[in-house]
Design a protein around this motif. Sequence first.
Motif, PDB file in Angstrom:
ATOM      1  N   GLU B 424       0.689  -1.193   0.076  1.00 62.63           N
ATOM      2  CA  GLU B 424      -0.076  -0.036   0.027  1.00 62.63           C
ATOM      3  C   GLU B 424       1.153   1.407   0.042  1.00 62.63           C
ATOM      4  O   GLU B 424       1.822   1.286   0.551  1.00 62.63           O
ATOM      5  N   VAL B 425       0.455   2.326  -0.539  1.00 61.98           N
ATOM      6  CA  VAL B 425       1.209   3.661  -0.712  1.00 61.98           C
ATOM      7  C   VAL B 425       0.784   4.131   0.812  1.00 61.98           C
ATOM      8  O   VAL B 425      -0.277   4.639   1.146  1.00 61.98           O
ATOM      9  N   MET B 426       2.110   4.472   1.338  1.00 61.39           N
ATOM     10  CA  MET B 426       1.980   4.836   2.842  1.00 61.39           C
ATOM     11  C   MET B 426       1.506   6.308   2.819  1.00 61.39           C
ATOM     12  O   MET B 426       2.090   7.091   1.753  1.00 61.39           O
ATOM     13  N   PHE B 427       1.169   6.958   3.807  1.00 59.29           N
ATOM     14  CA  PHE B 427       0.872   8.613   3.786  1.00 59.29           C
ATOM     15  C   PHE B 427      -0.063   8.894   2.672  1.00 59.29           C
ATOM     16  O   PHE B 427       0.606   9.815   2.014  1.00 59.29           O
ATOM     17  N   PRO B 428      -0.972   8.189   2.516  1.00 57.25           N
ATOM     18  CA  PRO B 428      -1.802   8.651   1.333  1.00 57.25           C
ATOM     19  C   PRO B 428      -2.247  10.057   1.110  1.00 57.25           C
ATOM     20  O   PRO B 428      -2.029  10.888   0.001  1.00 57.25           O
ATOM     21  N   LYS B 429      -2.303  10.849   2.217  1.00 55.98           N
ATOM     22  CA  LYS B 429      -2.792  12.226   2.233  1.00 55.98           C
ATOM     23  C   LYS B 429      -1.556  13.141   1.686  1.00 55.98           C
ATOM     24  O   LYS B 429      -1.628  13.967   1.085  1.00 55.98           O
ATOM     25  N   LEU B 430      -0.204  12.659   2.159  1.00 52.92           N
ATOM     26  CA  LEU B 430       1.023  13.291   1.601  1.00 52.92           C
ATOM     27  C   LEU B 430       1.364  13.239   0.180  1.00 52.92           C
ATOM     28  O   LEU B 430       1.689  13.977  -0.674  1.00 52.92           O
ATOM     29  N   ALA B 431       0.929  11.684  -0.139  1.00 49.02           N
ATOM     30  CA  ALA B 431       1.093  11.345  -1.457  1.00 49.02           C
ATOM     31  C   ALA B 431       0.174  12.322  -2.374  1.00 49.02           C
ATOM     32  O   ALA B 431       0.618  12.642  -3.712  1.00 49.02           O
ATOM     33  N   ARG B 432      -0.855  12.662  -2.045  1.00 48.51           N
ATOM     34  CA  ARG B 432      -1.866  13.261  -2.618  1.00 48.51           C
ATOM     35  C   ARG B 432      -1.098  14.871  -3.221  1.00 48.51           C
ATOM     36  O   ARG B 432      -1.371  15.272  -4.153  1.00 48.51           O
ATOM     37  N   TRP B 433      -0.333  15.199  -2.150  1.00 50.03           N
ATOM     38  CA  TRP B 433       0.077  16.698  -2.614  1.00 50.03           C
ATOM     39  C   TRP B 433       1.649  16.510  -3.215  1.00 50.03           C
ATOM     40  O   TRP B 433       1.829  17.628  -3.831  1.00 50.03           O
ATOM     41  N   GLN B 434       2.089  15.253  -2.958  1.00 51.32           N
ATOM     42  CA  GLN B 434       3.554  15.422  -3.535  1.00 51.32           C
ATOM     43  C   GLN B 434       3.540  15.709  -4.997  1.00 51.32           C
ATOM     44  O   GLN B 434       4.472  16.522  -5.328  1.00 51.32           O
ATOM     45  N   PRO B 435       2.886  15.074  -6.171  1.00 49.34           N
ATOM     46  CA  PRO B 435       3.232  15.620  -7.366  1.00 49.34           C
ATOM     47  C   PRO B 435       2.983  17.215  -7.497  1.00 49.34           C
ATOM     48  O   PRO B 435       3.629  17.874  -8.333  1.00 49.34           O
ATOM     49  N   TRP B 436       2.104  17.749  -6.715  1.00 51.57           N
ATOM     50  CA  TRP B 436       1.950  19.194  -7.128  1.00 51.57           C
ATOM     51  C   TRP B 436       2.819  20.139  -6.485  1.00 51.57           C
ATOM     52  O   TRP B 436       3.522  20.879  -7.360  1.00 51.57           O
ATOM     53  N   LEU B 437       3.317  19.673  -5.338  1.00 52.41           N
ATOM     54  CA  LEU B 437       4.581  20.477  -4.757  1.00 52.41           C
ATOM     55  C   LEU B 437       5.923  20.228  -5.711  1.00 52.41           C
ATOM     56  O   LEU B 437       6.388  21.060  -6.169  1.00 52.41           O
TER      57      LEU B 437
END
Lengths: 53, 576, 184
Positions: B424-437
Motif C-alpha cells: 500500500e502507498v503509505m501517507f496517502p494524504k501526503l502522496a496526494r500533495w506530492q506531485p503538486w509540490l
Amino acid sequence: MAETSEGEAPKRIPFMQRLLDNPFLLLFLGVTVPTVLYLLWGVMELSQIPVAR
Amino acid sequence: MAAVATGASGLAALAARFRTCPITGLKIEAAAETLIKANAVAAVVFLAIGGALGLLVALTRWQAVHLLGPDTFYLVLTAHGINALLLWVIFFEVAVLYFASAVVLNCRLATPQLAWVAFLLMVLGSLTVNWAVLQGDSSVMFTSYVPMQASPLFYLGLILFAVGALIAVLIFFGTLVIAREEKTFEGSVPLVTFGAIAAAVIAVFTIASGAIILVPTFLWSLGYVRHIDSIMYKLVWWGMGHSSQQINVAAHVAVWYLIAAVVLGAKPISEKVGRIAFLFYLVFLPIAAAHHMLVEPGLSAEWKVFNTSYAMYLAVLGSMIHGMAVPGAIEAAQRARGYTNGVFEWLRKAPWDNPAFSGMFLSLVLFGFLGGISGVVLGAEQLNIMMHNTLYVPGHFHGTVVAGTTLAFMAVTYLVLPVIFRREVMFPKLARWQPWLFGIGVAGTSLFMLGAGTLGVSRRHWDITFADAPLGFEYPPTAFLMLGLNGIFAILAAVGGALYIVITGASVLFGARVGPEGPKTPITAAPAAAGVVGRYGSAGTLHLPGTYVLVAVFFVSFVLYYFVNWRYLSELWPMG
Amino acid sequence: MAVHPPESRVWWNEPIPKGELVWVTAAFLWGVVMFVMMIWWHLEGRQNLSTEVYRIDPEVFRARVEAFVAQHKVGEEGTTGIPIVRVPPGGDAYMLGRLWEWWPVLELEKGSTYRLHLSSLDWQHGFSLQPVNMNIQIHPGIEHVITITPTEAGVFSVVCNEFCGVGHHQMIGRIRVVEPGRKG
C-alpha cells in the motif's frame, strides 16, 4: 519471426503495419538514420575544415 | 537478490513462477518482478542524491545565499548532472523496459541472470563515476568536453554503466522475441510496449555513440591516445548526451499512456496515429543532438537546419500528436463514464486525488508548455545564438527531464508500489500533495531559468557578480530576481522530491501488503457504464471538445512565443 | 487500453478520427513553417552564424593576435594591463580565449563591419557578448571568422559561458564601441 503468426491471420496485414510490428526493422531504421544524417554527415563536414593559410 | 537469480529455469517450472495481478489482470513473472524492483530502487537512490545536489546548485546560484565555494560548486554541479540526468532516469527506464516487455506482454523476462549482470555493471559504473567526481579531480561537468580531462575512472565508470544499460536493452528485445514465440499476446504489441520499443531503439543509438567517443577518451586519459579533437568529440558526445534524454521522452510518453490506461481504462484514440508518432520519435529524435552544435564552428547551415529540425520537425509532430492523443484518450474514457456536461466536466471530475493521475497530467502539461515550446525555440538555428550556454538551456531541460520525465516516473511509482512491490502507498494524504509540490517547484525553476537565460545569464557559472574578476559586468537586477525565485522554487521542488523519497521508501519497507483482493486505496477509477459509447477508434464516436480547446491554447502559445523570439533576434547586432 | 494489444488485428486500416486528423495536419504545417523560417532567415535575416572556419595551430593563432595587438594597440584597460586595440573600421579584429581571459580588449566603431577572428589557445570557451546576448562557442585549434556590425555605442562585456575550470567565473573580456570618427 513476425511472419509465422501473421500467416494464420485471415486478412492481409498492410505493409506499414508489418513494419511497425517488427521491432528489429525499427531498430535498424532507428540506428541507421541518425548514424547517417547526424554522425556521418557531421564527421564528413568536420574533417573537411580547411587549414588556415 | 541472489535467491531469485538462481530461480528455476526448466519449462515445467514456468507456470509456478507467474502470478496474476489483481489490479491489472496481467501475469507477472517472479524474476521480472524482482529485477524491476531492484532497478527502481537503485533509480530512487540516485534521484535522492541527484536531487539533493540540485538544491545545493540552486542555492549557490541564488546570489544572496551563494551557499558553496567555487570548487565545491563545480564538483556538485558535475555530480548533480550525472546522478539526476543519467543514473536516475536510466535505472528507472530499465525498470520501465522490463515492465513494458515482460509484465505488459504476460511473458517471462529473457535471461534474468544476465539482467542481474547488467544491473551489477550499472551499479558498479555508477559508484565508480561518483567516486571519481568526489575525488575533486573530475569536475568536468556532465559534458566533460575535451581537452579538459577527468580522471580515467570517470570515463571508466560511464563505460561500465553504458555496457550494463546496453545489456538491459538487449534483454528487452529478447523478451519481445520470447513473447512472440511463446504467443503470450495476440496480434500487435500494446501501444505502451510500442513506446518502450521506441525508447529502446533510441537507447541503442545513444549507447553506440557513447562507446564511439568514451572509449577513445578513456584511453586518452590513460595516455594511450595522444589527441582527441574537441569538435569531433562534441559532435559524437551529443549523439549520446542529447539522445539519452530522448530515451526519456519516449519512455515517459509510454508511461503517460500506461497511467491513463490503468487508472481510467483509457484507450488510444487511434492505434495507427499513436504508433506513427512513436515511429517519428525513434527515427528522428536523435538527430536533434544538433541542438548543441548550432553555434559551433565547422558545420554547414544545411547540416544544422536539417538535423536541428528533426527532418522538418517530424519528431515535434510526434510530440504534438501524443499531446493531443493522451488527453483525448482521457477525455473519451471520462465521457464514457458519464462526465459529459460542458467542455471540461471530464477534467474537473478526473481522479485528481490519485497521485498517479495528477502527476501524469501535470507532467503532460508542463512538458508541453515549458519543455516542449522552449526546446523548439532553443533548437531554431539562429535563435540559438541568443540562448546557447545561457540558463535558458537548463531552463529548457528542467522542463523536459524533470517536469516531464521525472514527474511522470514519480507518478507511475504510485502504480508500481501496489502492482509490483505489492505494498500500500503509505501517507496517502501526503502522496496526494506530492506531485503538486514537486511539479509547481520544478515548473518555477524551469520558468525562472528560462527567464534568466533570456537576459543572457550564463549557465554553469559560480558568480555572475564577477566579484573577483579583473574586469566587471553587471547583469540587470531582474536577472538576480530570477535566480532568487529559482532558488525558492527549487526548495519547493526539493520538498516535493523528499516527500517522494520518504513515501516510496517507507511504503517499500513498511507498507501494508496488498492482498489478492487489491489495494485498500483503489488506484483505478470506477469502470465505465456499459453501452454509453460505441467502440473507440472509429470515426464518429469521438467527441472531444475539451481536448480541442487545450491543444488550441497550446498551439497559439507556441506560435506567439516562437515569433516573439525572432523579433528579439532581429534586434541583435547584424552578423554573418 | 494501451496496455492491451489493439482490438482489431488489422488496425492500420481503421479510420483516423476527424478531430485528430485536423490536429495532425495543423501540427505538420506548423513544422513546415518553422523549417522554412530558418531557411528564410539565411536569405533575408541579418543574424546568421558565419561558416568561415579554419583549422589553425593555437601557437600560430597566438602569434597572429600578438602581431595584431602590436600594430593597433592604443592603450591599456584600466590597471589590468590588457591592451586596448583600435581596429581599423572594416578591418580584421582578433580575440583569443585562454584560461582565464579574453585578450585583447577591442575598440570598434558603431556602424562599421568587422571580420572578427575567434579561437582558443587551450580549452573550449564560450564567447557570450553581453548585454547584446550573442553566444558563440570557441574551440582550440579552430579559427572562426565572424562578420559583425555593432549597432550601438558603449562598453560591452564578453562573459565566458563554457565551463573551463575553477577560474571560469573570472574570465571576462571587453569590447568598446565608439561613435564613428571619435577616439575612445
